[in-house]
Design a protein around this motif. Structure first.
Motif, PDB file in Angstrom:
ATOM      1  N   ARG A 101     -79.586 -46.952 -16.372  1.00  0.00           N
ATOM      2  CA  ARG A 101     -80.277 -48.194 -16.006  1.00  0.00           C
ATOM      3  C   ARG A 101     -79.568 -48.945 -14.884  1.00  0.00           C
ATOM      4  N   TYR A 102     -78.236 -49.036 -14.970  1.00  0.00           N
ATOM      5  CA  TYR A 102     -77.503 -49.768 -13.937  1.00  0.00           C
ATOM      6  C   TYR A 102     -77.671 -49.097 -12.574  1.00  0.00           C
ATOM      7  N   LEU A 103     -77.561 -47.773 -12.535  1.00  0.00           N
ATOM      8  CA  LEU A 103     -77.758 -47.046 -11.286  1.00  0.00           C
ATOM      9  C   LEU A 103     -79.159 -47.307 -10.733  1.00  0.00           C
ATOM     10  N   GLU A 104     -80.145 -47.300 -11.618  1.00  0.00           N
ATOM     11  CA  GLU A 104     -81.519 -47.564 -11.185  1.00  0.00           C
ATOM     12  C   GLU A 104     -81.644 -48.963 -10.589  1.00  0.00           C
TER      13      GLU A 104
ATOM     14  N   LEU B 245     -80.093 -49.046  -7.103  1.00  0.00           N
ATOM     15  CA  LEU B 245     -80.949 -48.362  -6.132  1.00  0.00           C
ATOM     16  C   LEU B 245     -82.168 -49.205  -5.763  1.00  0.00           C
ATOM     17  N   VAL B 246     -82.784 -49.840  -6.740  1.00  0.00           N
ATOM     18  CA  VAL B 246     -83.948 -50.673  -6.474  1.00  0.00           C
ATOM     19  C   VAL B 246     -83.563 -51.827  -5.548  1.00  0.00           C
ATOM     20  N   ARG B 247     -82.447 -52.491  -5.823  1.00  0.00           N
ATOM     21  CA  ARG B 247     -81.997 -53.602  -4.970  1.00  0.00           C
ATOM     22  C   ARG B 247     -81.667 -53.117  -3.562  1.00  0.00           C
ATOM     23  N   THR B 248     -80.995 -51.987  -3.469  1.00  0.00           N
ATOM     24  CA  THR B 248     -80.604 -51.450  -2.166  1.00  0.00           C
ATOM     25  C   THR B 248     -81.836 -51.106  -1.328  1.00  0.00           C
ATOM     26  N   ILE B 249     -82.810 -50.464  -1.944  1.00  0.00           N
ATOM     27  CA  ILE B 249     -84.035 -50.103  -1.226  1.00  0.00           C
ATOM     28  C   ILE B 249     -84.794 -51.357  -0.809  1.00  0.00           C
TER      29      ILE B 249
END
Length: 65
Positions: free
Chosen positions: A51-54, A57-61
């Motif tokens: 979940r944390y990785l997801e 990634l969502v914030r970065t994108i």
């Protein structure tokens, strides 16, 4: 290449090995147990979801758009 040197290096710096299992992990239990026995350190397990990785990634994108 000397197994005794390998053991000494690990045991002088660490008290255990940590295996981290995620939903994407293959079953590496046997390999981890073998390494644990070879170097003489106990093996501990931790389960981690992604979940944390997801979230990262969502914030970065979103920032890149």
């Amino acid at each position: 290449t000397n197994p005794d040197n390998f053991k000494e290096i690990f045991r002088s710096e660490h008290t255990y090995l940590l295996g981290i299992k995620t939903p994407c992990s293959d079953n590496f239990t046997h390999a981890a147990e073998t390494i644990s026995e070879q170097i003489g350190l106990p093996l501990k397990w931790h389960r981690a979801d992604l979940r944390y990785l997801e979230e990262v990634l969502v914030r970065t994108i979103a920032q890149a758009e």
